[in-house]
Enzyme design. Structure first.
Site, mmCIF file in Angstrom:
data_model
loop_
_atom_site.group_PDB
_atom_site.id
_atom_site.type_symbol
_atom_site.label_atom_id
_atom_site.label_comp_id
_atom_site.label_asym_id
_atom_site.label_seq_id
_atom_site.Cartn_x
_atom_site.Cartn_y
_atom_site.Cartn_z
ATOM 1 N N GLY A 77 -61.056 -54.179 -10.959
ATOM 2 C CA GLY A 77 -59.744 -54.686 -10.551
ATOM 3 C C GLY A 77 -59.533 -56.106 -11.004
ATOM 4 N N ASN A 78 -58.492 -56.720 -10.491
ATOM 5 C CA ASN A 78 -58.249 -58.137 -10.797
ATOM 6 C C ASN A 78 -57.680 -58.823 -9.563
ATOM 7 O OD1 ASN A 78 -55.200 -58.131 -10.971
ATOM 8 N ND2 ASN A 78 -55.707 -56.524 -12.450
ATOM 9 N N ARG A 79 -57.492 -60.131 -9.653
ATOM 10 C CA ARG A 79 -57.161 -60.906 -8.455
ATOM 11 C C ARG A 79 -55.664 -61.018 -8.182
ATOM 12 N NH1 ARG A 79 -59.562 -66.357 -9.399
ATOM 13 N NH2 ARG A 79 -58.518 -66.817 -7.443
ATOM 14 N N SER A 80 -54.839 -60.306 -8.894
ATOM 15 C CA SER A 80 -53.397 -60.444 -8.660
ATOM 16 C C SER A 80 -53.027 -59.931 -7.264
ATOM 17 C CB SER A 80 -52.629 -59.655 -9.722
ATOM 18 O OG SER A 80 -51.255 -59.723 -9.430
ATOM 19 N N ALA A 101 -50.469 -57.141 -13.088
ATOM 20 C CA ALA A 101 -51.633 -57.378 -13.939
ATOM 21 C C ALA A 101 -52.267 -56.018 -14.203
ATOM 22 C CB ALA A 101 -52.611 -58.306 -13.235
#
Ligand SMILES: Cc1cc2nc3c(=O)[nH]c(=O)nc-3n(C[C@H](O)[C@H](O)[C@H](O)COP(=O)(O)O)c2cc1C
Length: 406
Positions: free
Chosen positions: A208-211, A280
């Site tokens: 995943g990502n931090r958005s 994102a």
């Protein structure tokens, strides 16, 4: 002015507080502005200002009861026909009743039957305003998209002072004006993607990502406030963030992975005038998704082989119809400003988007915070605007830039 428009129907609900006398002036301002005003008091409100006053200044019959004018189904007809419902003053009691959805008088049924914006002007003693029950009710109403004006901090009826004083009629009138004015995006259909995709590895893990989705959610909220019909494609945005942007004109569609996001965006784009890709989206996903949770039991460290995801915004841009506008986002970690802009311009060209919003991100910047700082590149890569501030303020500048291109 409010448009000098007799076709605009405004219901003014009046509840039982001393400030009811100020609402007489509010009704005068609205009728002078050319609007058709129907006053719906509660029974207690009539102890403060009597029925003849409301009838004389609104030039309409006034009743508190659902049992009068039954042939015209007044208990729902008033709310259905309203373009705006104002409740001023709104007592603590009435705020609690509205929150609970009670319908034991004409004002209650009107508020339940209306799909028009609702503007309430609370008025009560400071202790009643600060009470947790009142504050919880106000938070719920805000979440439902009810608009509030005031209360102001000032002298109260008993001679003491604090928050709880009803806003002045001129201020309520101005808030009404803002709600009645058609926004610059009225009639525009918008799809905004927001959040971060999750690429499954096994049933419990993902890449995943931090958005957080805050910037995209702010874009959706701002568009709705300006009159657009909005679809928010939410990639794993938390309930808290979504609760902040609840609005009758925002439809939320949840997605998980990049593949799901691509599918939903293509479908929604077909019905949209403006496409904003703030999500994102993962560039890569695991080639294989294990049906069962990967364990340490077999020994060794599993290698996760990746495959490239489709470039969704590029696909949307190349398939766009004439007149459709596509806005891309880029989050970069450059050495300096020149590199930031060069990378952004390269991305804008490669993806073929009309506008590109670029922000610098890092361990401490951009993600998960309430603030943002961006450059907005217009067609051809020229910097159309550079903005920093709350994500809502940034959203407002982005819609201004989009407006200039439409
Ligand atoms: C003189 C007087 C002034 C009042 N002012 C307020 C007020 O400003 N705000 C409020 O919430 N309640 C006020 N109340 C209490 C309300 O009138 C009471 O809660 C009533 O049940 C409200 O009914 P309604 O919300 O159906 O109009 C006041 C009561 C009196 C007797």
């Amino acid at each position: 002015m409010l448009g000098q428009n007799r076709d605009v129907n405004i219901v003014v609900g009046v509840t039982g507080g001393i400030a009811a006398y100020k609402t007489v002036h509010l009704v005068r301002l609205l009728t002078k502005g050319g609007h058709d005003v129907t006053v719906v008091p509660t029974a207690d409100a009539l102890r403060f200002v009597g029925l003849p006053t409301w009838e004389a200044i609104s030039r309409h019959p006034v009743t508190t009861s659902v049992h009068e004018d039954v042939a015209r189904v007044r208990h729902v007809a008033l709310g259905q026909a309203a373009d705006l419902v104002i409740v001023a003053p709104a007592t603590a009691n009435s705020i609690a009743k509205i929150t609970a959805g009670l319908a034991d008088d004409l004002l209650g049924t009107t508020l339940l039957a209306t799909e028009a914006p609702v503007l309430i002007a609370p008025a009560m003693h400071a202790e009643m305003w600060r009470n947790r029950a009142t504050q919880a009710n106000i938070a719920t109403l805000r979440e439902r998209g009810v608009h509030l004006v005031g209360p102001a901090d000032g002298e109260l009826a008993g001679g003491d002072s604090g928050p709880g004083r009803m806003s002045e009629p001129e201020e309520i009138f101005a808030a009404a004006q803002a709600l009645l004015a058609p926004g610059d995006l009225a009639g525009v259909r918008v799809v905004v993607s927001a959040g971060g995709t999750r690429e499954p590895i096994d049933p419990v893990r993902f890449l995943g990502n931090r958005s957080s989705g805050r910037q995209g959610a702010a874009l959706a909220a701002e568009a709705a406030a300006r009159g657009a019909e909005v679809t928010l494609v939410s990639a794993n945005i938390s309930g808290d963030v979504l609760a902040d942007v609840r609005h009758p004109s925002i439809r939320v569609v949840g997605v998980g992975s990049a593949i799901q996001l691509a599918e939903v965006m293509k479908r929604e784009a077909a019905e949209s005038d403006v496409i904003v890709m703030a999500a994102a989206v993962a560039d890569y996903r695991p080639v294989a998704v294990s049906e069962r949770k990967l364990t340490k039991e077999g020994g060794g460290v599993p290698a996760i082989e990746l495959i490239e995801n489709e470039d969704v915004v590029a696909a949307l841009a190349s398939a766009r119809r004439p007149g459709q506008l596509v806005v891309g986002f880029a989050a970069e970690t450059p050495e300096d400003e020149a590199e930031l802009l060069a990378r952004a311009r390269g991305k804008q060209q490669r993806k073929g988007v009309d506008l590109l919003v670029v922000n610098e991100v890092g361990w401490e910047r951009g993600f998960e915070s309430a603030e943002n700082a961006v450059h907005i590149l217009g067609p051809g890569g020229a910097v159309a605007a550079t903005v920093s501030g709350s994500k809502r303020a940034v959203a407002s500048a982005i819609w201004d830039a989009i407006g200039r291109e439409r």
